[in-house]
Write an enzyme that holds these catalytic residues in place. Structure first.
Site, PDB file in Angstrom:
ATOM      1  N   SER A 116       0.830  -1.208   0.000  1.00  0.00           N
ATOM      2  CA  SER A 116       0.000   0.000   0.000  1.00  0.00           C
ATOM      3  C   SER A 116       0.861   1.253   0.000  1.00  0.00           C
ATOM      4  O   SER A 116       1.975   1.253   0.559  1.00  0.00           O
ATOM      5  CB  SER A 116      -0.861  -0.010   1.263  1.00  0.00           C
ATOM      6  N   TYR A 140      -1.296  -0.071  10.395  1.00  0.00           N
ATOM      7  CA  TYR A 140      -1.623  -0.691   9.107  1.00  0.00           C
ATOM      8  C   TYR A 140      -0.447  -0.567   8.131  1.00  0.00           C
ATOM      9  O   TYR A 140       0.024  -1.562   7.569  1.00  0.00           O
ATOM     10  CB  TYR A 140      -2.884  -0.047   8.507  1.00  0.00           C
ATOM     11  N   LYS A 144       2.254  -3.467   6.421  1.00  0.00           N
ATOM     12  CA  LYS A 144       2.506  -3.650   4.984  1.00  0.00           C
ATOM     13  C   LYS A 144       3.993  -3.554   4.690  1.00  0.00           C
ATOM     14  O   LYS A 144       4.539  -4.310   3.883  1.00  0.00           O
ATOM     15  CB  LYS A 144       1.711  -2.625   4.167  1.00  0.00           C
TER      16      LYS A 144
HETATM   17  C1  WQD Z   1      -9.108  10.355   0.513  1.00  0.00           C
HETATM   18  C2  WQD Z   1      -9.174  11.846   0.822  1.00  0.00           C
HETATM   19  C3  WQD Z   1      -9.737  12.396   3.099  1.00  0.00           C
HETATM   20  C4  WQD Z   1     -13.942  11.135   3.007  1.00  0.00           C
HETATM   21  C5  WQD Z   1      -6.537   5.382   2.811  1.00  0.00           C
HETATM   22  C6  WQD Z   1      -5.320   4.647   3.312  1.00  0.00           C
HETATM   23  C7  WQD Z   1      -4.603   4.020   2.184  1.00  0.00           C
HETATM   24  C8  WQD Z   1      -5.524   3.129   1.400  1.00  0.00           C
HETATM   25  C9  WQD Z   1      -6.709   3.909   0.940  1.00  0.00           C
HETATM   26  C10 WQD Z   1      -5.827   0.881   2.150  1.00  0.00           C
HETATM   27  C11 WQD Z   1      -8.542  12.221   2.165  1.00  0.00           C
HETATM   28  C12 WQD Z   1     -10.774  12.906   2.134  1.00  0.00           C
HETATM   29  C13 WQD Z   1     -12.623  11.374   2.696  1.00  0.00           C
HETATM   30  C14 WQD Z   1     -14.858  12.234   3.111  1.00  0.00           C
HETATM   31  C15 WQD Z   1     -13.043  13.733   2.624  1.00  0.00           C
HETATM   32  N1  WQD Z   1      -6.003   2.099   2.235  1.00  0.00           N
HETATM   33  N2  WQD Z   1     -12.179  12.662   2.511  1.00  0.00           N
HETATM   34  N3  WQD Z   1     -14.351  13.493   2.902  1.00  0.00           N
HETATM   35  O1  WQD Z   1      -6.929   8.365   3.416  1.00  0.00           O
HETATM   36  O2  WQD Z   1      -6.095   8.707   1.057  1.00  0.00           O
HETATM   37  O3  WQD Z   1      -6.096   6.459   2.018  1.00  0.00           O
HETATM   38  O4  WQD Z   1      -7.334   4.514   2.056  1.00  0.00           O
HETATM   39  O5  WQD Z   1      -5.351  -0.016   1.735  1.00  0.00           O
HETATM   40  O6  WQD Z   1      -3.557   3.295   2.672  1.00  0.00           O
HETATM   41  O7  WQD Z   1      -4.473   5.556   3.988  1.00  0.00           O
HETATM   42  O8  WQD Z   1      -8.246   7.472   1.440  1.00  0.00           O
HETATM   43  O9  WQD Z   1     -10.558   7.593   0.618  1.00  0.00           O
HETATM   44  O10 WQD Z   1     -10.134   7.724   3.108  1.00  0.00           O
HETATM   45  O11 WQD Z   1      -9.531   9.646   1.687  1.00  0.00           O
HETATM   46  O12 WQD Z   1     -12.649  14.890   2.451  1.00  0.00           O
HETATM   47  O13 WQD Z   1     -16.049  12.098   3.379  1.00  0.00           O
HETATM   48  O14 WQD Z   1     -10.555  12.204   0.943  1.00  0.00           O
HETATM   49  O15 WQD Z   1      -9.523  13.311   4.125  1.00  0.00           O
HETATM   50  O16 WQD Z   1      -7.891  13.448   2.000  1.00  0.00           O
HETATM   51  P1  WQD Z   1      -6.794   7.869   2.052  1.00  0.00           P
HETATM   52  P2  WQD Z   1      -9.692   8.026   1.736  1.00  0.00           P
END
Ligand code: WQD
Length: 322
Positions: A116, A140, A144
């Protein structure tokens, strides 16, 4: 015969589809904790078992004549890993050790491992290459990274041929039946808000990015899956001790605001205005892949664009929430 651990899950089932379409025979190994057997075609055998269960792994390797493993099974919720770190270490690290030991004992010497972008933590570069320092920010991400180290160590000590694929932000679905059932990432979280008649939330608009919101590299799960096939094909002919580490991304940054606007347009909610909330703890401002190495090494590149991710995710959502 390739074993796909976690093959009944969202990403694993897409890997099963890509591998069978690529002419490979596969057996799925899944404990069904979050997986769903309905994601599997009828002609693909399923062994229900945990990667922590050495006896079950031995039996599956023998009965199915396994020659390689695509290891997708694992716990993947960042926030949960902060609350239950030892559970994550057990499932992701002890599980990996158990699996690699079983493989070594059975002479199964090829592994494609689901890693990841979380291994990088808060990278302070425009494009993250595989040589960007790894400073995971959650248990997490740590598990990985340890998994990758284990692949490297087994390659050096036992001649394993391994490929660690660092996924960036996975989205979309090949079909509604294969779609993600979880609501833990931006796109499904927008859908959930829309269904509840509420405005989608933007977590922070004061980041040092062009529009102040976080920038990510979104990639279609079909592209993630095709990268696994490319890696598996490559390992079939690789020499002993090969260990590859590859980003899987598109190399294109998309801000939260751009993504929200696009989702609203694609789903016909142009009248809705998102609301800005506080930053979410631990979110890096920008994480975008350099996809050069995988292009060079595997001649692979992503084919599906943002609208395909959103449209297919939306069809999957409607299927699960009629
Ligand atoms: C994306 C962006 C939020 C929801 C995580 C893990 C990564 C991988 C994928 C697993 C961020 C913003 C989100 C909302 C928002 N995981 N957001 N409003 O955090 O980039 O990655 O998931 O294998 O390892 O770290 O993904 O989709 O949660 O968020 O503004 O209602 O969207 O703050 O900037 P992230 P995400």
């Amino acid at each position: 015969m390739w074993m796909i651990t976690g093959g009944a899950g969202f990403i694993g089932a897409h890997v099963v589809r890509a591998m069978t379409e690529g002419g490979r025979r596969v057996v799925v190994y899944d404990d069904l904790s979050t997986g769903d057997r309905d994601r599997l075609p009828e002609n693909v055998p399923l062994v229900v078992g945990s990667v922590l269960d050495r006896g079950r792994l031995d039996q599956a390797f023998r009965e199915h004549g396994v020659t390689g493993v695509v290891h997708v099974a694992g716990k993947k919720r960042v926030a949960e890993s902060v609350e239950r770190p030892l559970h994550y270490y057990r499932e992701n690290v002890t599980g990996m050790a158990t699996l690699l030991e079983a493989m070594a004992d059975h002479g199964v010497d090829r592994m494609v491992f689901s890693s990841s972008a979380a291994v990088y933590g808060m990278p302070d570069v425009d494009l993250v290459t595989e040589d960007t320092p790894c400073r995971p920010m959650s248990p997490y991400g740590e598990t990985k990274l340890v998994g990758e180290w284990m692949v490297g160590a087994a390659a050096r000590a036992h001649g394993l041929r391994g490929a660690c694929l660092r996924y960036f932000n996975v989205a979309g679905a090949a079909s509604p039946r294969l779609s993600d059932s979880g609501v833990f990432n931006l796109i499904p979280m927008i859908f959930e808000r829309l269904d509840a008649g509420e405005a989608p939330r933007v977590f922070g608009d004061d980041y040092a990015t062009p529009d102040g919101t976080c920038v990510r590299d979104y990639i279609h799960v079909r592209d993630i899956a095709s990268a696994h096939l490319a890696a598996a094909v490559r390992l079939e002919d690789a020499s002993a001790g090969t260990a590859l580490t590859l980003n899987i991304g598109r190399g294109q940054g998309v801000s939260v605001r751009e993504m929200v606007d696009r989702v609203l347009r694609v789903t016909g909610h142009e009248d809705v205005r998102p609301v800005v909330r506080d930053r979410r703890a631990g979110d890096p401002a920008r994480v975008v892949a350099s996809a050069d190495r995988i292009r060079r090494e595997l001649d692979w590149t992503a084919r599906h664009d943002l609208d395909e991710m959103i449209e297919s995710a939306w069809r999957g959502w409607r299927h699960r929430h009629p």
